[in-house]
Design an enzyme around this catalytic site. Structure first.
Site, PDB file in Angstrom:
ATOM      1  N   GLU A   1       0.836  -1.196   0.130  1.00 43.96           N
ATOM      2  CA  GLU A   1       0.170  -0.367  -0.066  1.00 43.96           C
ATOM      3  C   GLU A   1       0.972   0.881  -0.307  1.00 43.96           C
ATOM      4  OE1 GLU A   1      -2.955  -0.229   3.239  1.00 43.96           O
ATOM      5  OE2 GLU A   1      -3.694  -1.896   2.510  1.00 43.96           O
TER       6      GLU A   1
ATOM      7  N   GLU B   1      -4.988  -8.685   0.714  1.00 48.98           N
ATOM      8  CA  GLU B   1      -5.825  -8.466   2.108  1.00 48.98           C
ATOM      9  C   GLU B   1      -7.309  -8.178   2.462  1.00 48.98           C
ATOM     10  OE1 GLU B   1      -4.303  -4.859   4.487  1.00 48.98           O
ATOM     11  OE2 GLU B   1      -2.375  -5.986   4.038  1.00 48.98           O
TER      12      GLU B   1
HETATM   13  C1  FCB Z   1      -4.460  -2.097   5.592  1.00 52.33           C
HETATM   14  C2  FCB Z   1      -3.101  -2.599   5.917  1.00 52.33           C
HETATM   15  C3  FCB Z   1      -3.385  -3.906   6.804  1.00 52.33           C
HETATM   16  C4  FCB Z   1      -4.263  -3.574   8.610  1.00 52.33           C
HETATM   17  C5  FCB Z   1      -5.283  -3.576   6.998  1.00 52.33           C
HETATM   18  C6  FCB Z   1      -6.671  -3.610   8.044  1.00 52.33           C
HETATM   19  O1  FCB Z   1      -4.353  -1.090   5.242  1.00 52.33           O
HETATM   20  O2  FCB Z   1      -2.200  -3.362   4.832  1.00 52.33           O
HETATM   21  O3  FCB Z   1      -2.208  -3.295   7.654  1.00 52.33           O
HETATM   22  O4  FCB Z   1      -4.180  -2.101   9.298  1.00 52.33           O
HETATM   23  O5  FCB Z   1      -6.017  -1.619   5.995  1.00 52.33           O
END
Ligand code: FCB
Length: 458
Positions: free
Chosen positions: A173, A372
């Site tokens: 990110e 994620e």
């Molecule tokens: C993302 C992050 C991860 C976690 C999630 C909820 O932005 O990459 O580390 O905090 O959000």
């Protein structure tokens, strides 16, 4: 989950070899911040700033994963998951940011990778999940190009030391590392700069490019290299031309600023118009875009929610309603259910749109892993909200696959409750509950649900 034959309905569209995984990151779970030669990162420093993190919390102890990793790997094995995405802490491995390599830090990740392989779990290693060595921040952090060079050196060091990692993710990110950290100041290093954040975004991408080149030179057979972006479709809050234009500006800042250089070797044409007076791009050098756009073996996509964007005048009086870049956009707060326990909107359609949008815009899109996706809530063990969220997002993933997007796997964020950055420990994303006083791990209902999903897909 709708099931006629006992299998979730979404399973039908997913490829047989679909990778089922869980994800974490170093600073959020490891704790042991002073162990075995680790030096402070920007997050250790940021957590000490009064008011920066809810309840003054920090990752100092976190889940003590540094010592309890065998138990945590057993939990992954208990899910039947085929893959685990973790991150390597730069300040453990190269504590000063460059120069001396800390063997004891590398040894921890060697043990972890060996432990995964013994359990038949494929390691996906992220090289940078936000924990820049503070020593480099003291020299300018991501505002300066030198940090990108140092990142490539560190990446090569880790790569050489860790045999048995088939999937390498350079950055997690870069939007959050640059905009949230250097413009909004909500994340480490807590800066509130317009131009510094633009430079940081570019240098992160250059760091990705340099590291990718170094890893390619030395890649072992079958190793794959990618990068993870957080993507949020920007949806106009109303059909008005003003809100439509605002959503386009938001899309530039969050998504296109990163996808276009990586996937199309070009910065978006509307950058100068959107960023206005801070549009000094003199940090870009000839050759950078070629480096940044070197072919990826896969793209990691993190998705949580879409952004509903409305036009806001530049003189918006409430600073909370302004973006740090002041691009004339107001993010409309979530209105009405469904929202997660953290108030984040639950809109699986946004994941479908993200995946199909990427494929439509980039015909040569590499295979995608959802690196994620998850649900933040409180400390309930009967986490039906999480189950419903995961179920709906897996269905959205399957719909995108059915419509032709090459999605190879899905990683639930997160294996265990952990340090959720500026929100501290109250925001819990785990499939497994952690009692931070005792470090006892207790699988939640969603853990059992996800185990059954994985079992049905295997
Ligand atoms: C993302 C992050 C991860 C976690 C999630 C909820 O932005 O990459 O580390 O905090 O959000």
């Amino acid at each position: 989950m709708t099931a006629t034959d006992g299998r979730p309905a979404f399973m039908g569209a997913l490829p047989q070899e679909f990778v089922w995984g869980v994800a974490t990151s170093a600073y959020q779970i490891e704790g042991a911040v002073g162990a075995d030669g680790r030096a402070p990162s920007i997050w250790d420093a940021f957590c000490r700033v009064p008011g920066a993190v809810a309840a003054g919390e920090s990752g100092e102890h976190a889940c003590d994963h540094y010592h309890r990793w065998p138990e945590d790997l057993d939990l992954i094995a208990g899910l039947g998951a085929g893959a685990y995405r973790f991150s390597v802490a730069w300040p453990r491995v190269v504590p000063g940011g460059d120069g001396r390599v800390n063997r004891r830090g590398l040894d921890f990740y060697r043990r972890l990778v060996d432990g995964l392989r013994e359990r038949g779990i494929t390691p996906f290693a992220t090289l940078y999940h936000w924990d820049l060595p503070q020593a480099l921040e003291d020299r300018g952090g991501w505002r300066v190009r030198d940090t990108a060079e140092r990142f490539a050196d560190y990446a090569a060091t880790v790569h050489e030391a860790l045999d048995g990692v088939p999937y390498w993710i350079t950055l997690n990110e870069p939007y959050c590392s640059s905009i949230t950290g250097y413009a909004e100041g909500r994340h480490a290093p807590g800066a509130r700069e317009g131009h510094g954040a633009l430079a940081a975004a570019h240098h992160l991408l250059v760091g990705h490019g340099l590291a990718t080149a170094r890893l390619r030179e030395r890649a072992r057979k079958g190793e794959r290299i990618g990068v993870t972006l957080n993507m949020s479709p920007a949806v106009p809050a109303s059909p008005s031309p003003e809100d439509t234009a605002a959503a386009r500006r938001m899309d530039l800042m969050v998504n296109r600023q990163f996808t276009e250089p990586l996937l199309a070797a070009a910065y978006p044409g509307d950058m100068a118009e959107v960023y206005g007076e801070i549009s000094d791009f003199s940090f870009r050098r000839p050759g950078d875009l070629g480096l940044i756009s070197a072919p990826l073996d896969f793209l990691g996509v993190n998705y949580y929610y879409p952004i509903h964007a409305a036009a806001a005048p530049y003189d918006q009086p409430d600073p909370a309603l302004r973006t740090a870049y002041d691009i004339g956009v107001r993010t409309v707060p979530p209105a009405g259910p469904p929202v997660s326990g953290l108030g984040w909107r639950v809109e699986p359609r946004g994941l479908y749109d993200t995946l199909t949008g990427l494929a439509a815009r980039h015909p040569g899109l590499p295979p995608v892993f959802i690196t994620e996706n998850g649900y933040g809530g409180g400390d309930e063990l009967d986490d039906t909200g999480r189950i419903s969220y995961l179920d709906q997002h897996l269905a959205a993933t399957a719909d995108a696959v059915a419509d032709g997007v090459d999605v190879r796997g899905y990683f639930c964020w997160s294996l265990i409750d952990n340090f959720e950055w500026a929100r501290g420990y109250a925001a819990r994303f785990g499939l497994v509950h952690v009692d931070y006083a005792t470090q006892v791990r207790t699988p939640k209902a969603a853990y059992h649900w996800y185990r059954d999903v994985i079992g049905a897909g295997s």
